[in-house]
Design a protein around this motif. Structure first.
Motif, PDB file in Angstrom:
ATOM      1  N   TYR A   1      22.358 -49.423  69.996  1.00 29.54           N
ATOM      2  CA  TYR A   1      23.571 -50.221  69.786  1.00 29.54           C
ATOM      3  C   TYR A   1      23.479 -51.643  70.327  1.00 29.54           C
ATOM      4  CZ  TYR A   1      24.193 -48.447  74.577  1.00 29.54           C
ATOM      5  OH  TYR A   1      24.015 -48.113  75.897  1.00 29.54           O
TER       6      TYR A   1
ATOM      7  N   ASN B   1      26.497 -47.543  62.303  1.00 34.82           N
ATOM      8  CA  ASN B   1      27.179 -48.837  62.204  1.00 34.82           C
ATOM      9  C   ASN B   1      27.074 -49.304  60.758  1.00 34.82           C
ATOM     10  OD1 ASN B   1      28.069 -51.472  62.326  1.00 34.82           O
ATOM     11  ND2 ASN B   1      26.457 -52.189  63.710  1.00 34.82           N
TER      12      ASN B   1
ATOM     13  N   LYS C   1      27.058 -47.404  66.554  1.00 34.28           N
ATOM     14  CA  LYS C   1      28.182 -47.920  67.330  1.00 34.28           C
ATOM     15  C   LYS C   1      28.857 -46.750  68.034  1.00 34.28           C
ATOM     16  CE  LYS C   1      31.536 -47.570  63.538  1.00 34.28           C
ATOM     17  NZ  LYS C   1      32.498 -48.294  62.678  1.00 34.28           N
TER      18      LYS C   1
ATOM     19  N   GLU D   1      29.343 -54.850  64.724  1.00 29.70           N
ATOM     20  CA  GLU D   1      29.932 -53.691  64.050  1.00 29.70           C
ATOM     21  C   GLU D   1      31.194 -54.028  63.277  1.00 29.70           C
ATOM     22  OE1 GLU D   1      32.696 -51.310  67.001  1.00 29.70           O
ATOM     23  OE2 GLU D   1      30.708 -51.502  67.891  1.00 29.70           O
TER      24      GLU D   1
END
Length: 408
Positions: free
Chosen positions: A91, A261, A246, A138
């Motif tokens: 992430y 994401n 995410k 995101e």
């Protein structure tokens, strides 16, 4: 020995599961039908130190990580743990990172957010990076060089707020000793030795030449953070993803759940594959339970610090189970520290006497025997074996050894 008497080099049945970055190497999430390497041949012990075992490009399913404790932080700017450096790449994309792969391949430094390696000038005191085009968070908003600059400032120059990660940038940046950090700096200009002439260019001015600066920007501290979304130490509760996954949910001390994401674009990221549909990280799981889940193919040991004694005994006495393990040197050292300011240990001869008098075989036995590590003759780690390796007994879809990030 400067007050240190090396006792044992840890190798251990390092853990029954490998931690690669799940979006980089781990395939889907189904159990492998058999123990094959990436060439399709049968894989035996230590196979994951040479290549990816049970490689697959299947999409879907859930990858589950388990940890017996809690990490220092999921915040990429506030962590120092090697396994979190790896996990955060799901992430948080730094400027540079390490090539996905086992063994020596995993030691190869490659661009991540950056379009290429840094361009040095001024004898190695200035480093310039250009970001890839089309990068998004995101929420679909663009990632800019200013976000990378802010990420470095918050993680290195606000030690009263974020104190868990390293502060190498503070040590290397020109005028780094004068800057008070973004939470105290009200001018909005930030650290003057990090320039962002446009949204895709970032320039670092160092206080000394440093030819390996590319390795430093591979730390997750260069993963972008939008200043408007930063909540200091509470940013961990709502991390804004720049990677392929995410956060769907985060429960402090309990669990984190990541999902794909949708604004991640494979065209801007040649390293990640976004294969699993969901990634679950369970915290404070009983260590014996972790061993059982990994051996059943239901989980991956996140920390990779070693199987429990009871599991080790079962694995070593079962030929089939032992064939599914990897046991390489992890760079960890067990040693005795001696206070050299206290008499008679202020004399090197006395310290040498203690070092020679210690029954090192007994210490090795207490630690679990030769399978847990060699008796060390130096504090320096071996360089001929993979660094930061894990033992694996057929975790979901893939078994792979990941190196410890260089800067951790």
């Amino acid at each position: 020995m400067e007050g240190k008497a090396p006792i044992m080099r840890r190798s251990a049945l390092a853990a029954i599961a490998a931690i690669g970055s799940a979006s980089l190497l781990v395939a889907g999430c189904s159990k492998a039908d058999d123990n094959k390497d990436n060439n399709g041949s049968s894989a035996g012990a230590n196979a994951a130190t040479k290549g990816v075992v049970n490689a697959s490009d299947k999409k879907g399913g859930t990858v589950t990580y388990e940890l017996s404790d809690v990490p220092d932080s999921f915040d990429p700017g506030n962590t120092y743990y090697a396994y979190m450096y790896n996990l955060s790449r799901l992430y948080a994309r730094p400027l540079m990172t390490f090539q996905p792969g086992a063994g020596e391949k995993g030691n190869t430094l490659v661009p991540d957010l950056a379009a290429s390696k840094g361009v040095p000038s001024d004898g190695g005191k200035t480093w310039t990076y250009k970001l890839r085009s089309g990068l998004k968070y995101e929420d679909g908003s663009p990632i800019t060089s200013k976000d990378v600059k802010y990420a470095v400032e918050r993680s290195n120059f606000a030690r009263d707020v974020l104190s868990l990660g390293p502060n190498y940038f503070q040590q290397f940046m020109a005028k780094g000793d004068k800057y008070k950090g973004p939470y105290k700096d009200k001018s909005g200009k930030g650290l003057s030795s990090i320039e962002t002439p446009d949204d895709t260019t970032i320039v670092f001015h160092l206080n000394q030449a440093f030819q390996e600066f590319d390795y430093l920007v591979a730390a997750p501290q260069t993963a972008p953070v939008p200043q408007s979304k930063d909540k200091g130490v509470d940013y961990v509760k709502h991390i804004v993803s720049s990677g392929s996954y995410k956060f769907q949910s985060y429960e402090d001390g309990k669990q984190a759940v990541l999902v794909r994401n949708e604004n991640w674009d494979a065209k801007t990221d040649p390293l990640r594959k976004q294969l699993p549909e969901k990634i679950v990280v369970k915290l404070k799981v009983n260590p014996e339970t972790i061993d059982q889940d990994v051996m059943a193919g239901d989980a991956i040991d996140l920390a990779g610090t070693g199987v429990q004694a009871s599991t080790q005994a079962k694995v070593l006495t079962d030929t089939a189970k032992k064939a599914g393990t990897d046991n390489t040197y992890g760079g960890r050292l067990v040693y005795m520290a001696i206070n050299t300011k206290v008499k008679p240990f202020d004399k090197v001869e006395c310290r040498k006497a203690v070092q020679y008098a210690i029954d090192k075989v007994s210490v090795q036995t207490a630690e679990g025997g030769p399978i847990r590590g060699d008796i060390a003759s130096t504090v320096l780690p071996r360089t001929s074996r993979a660094t930061r390796s894990r033992t694996s007994t057929r975790p979901p879809a893939t078994r792979v050894t990941r190196p410890r990030p260089r800067s951790s």
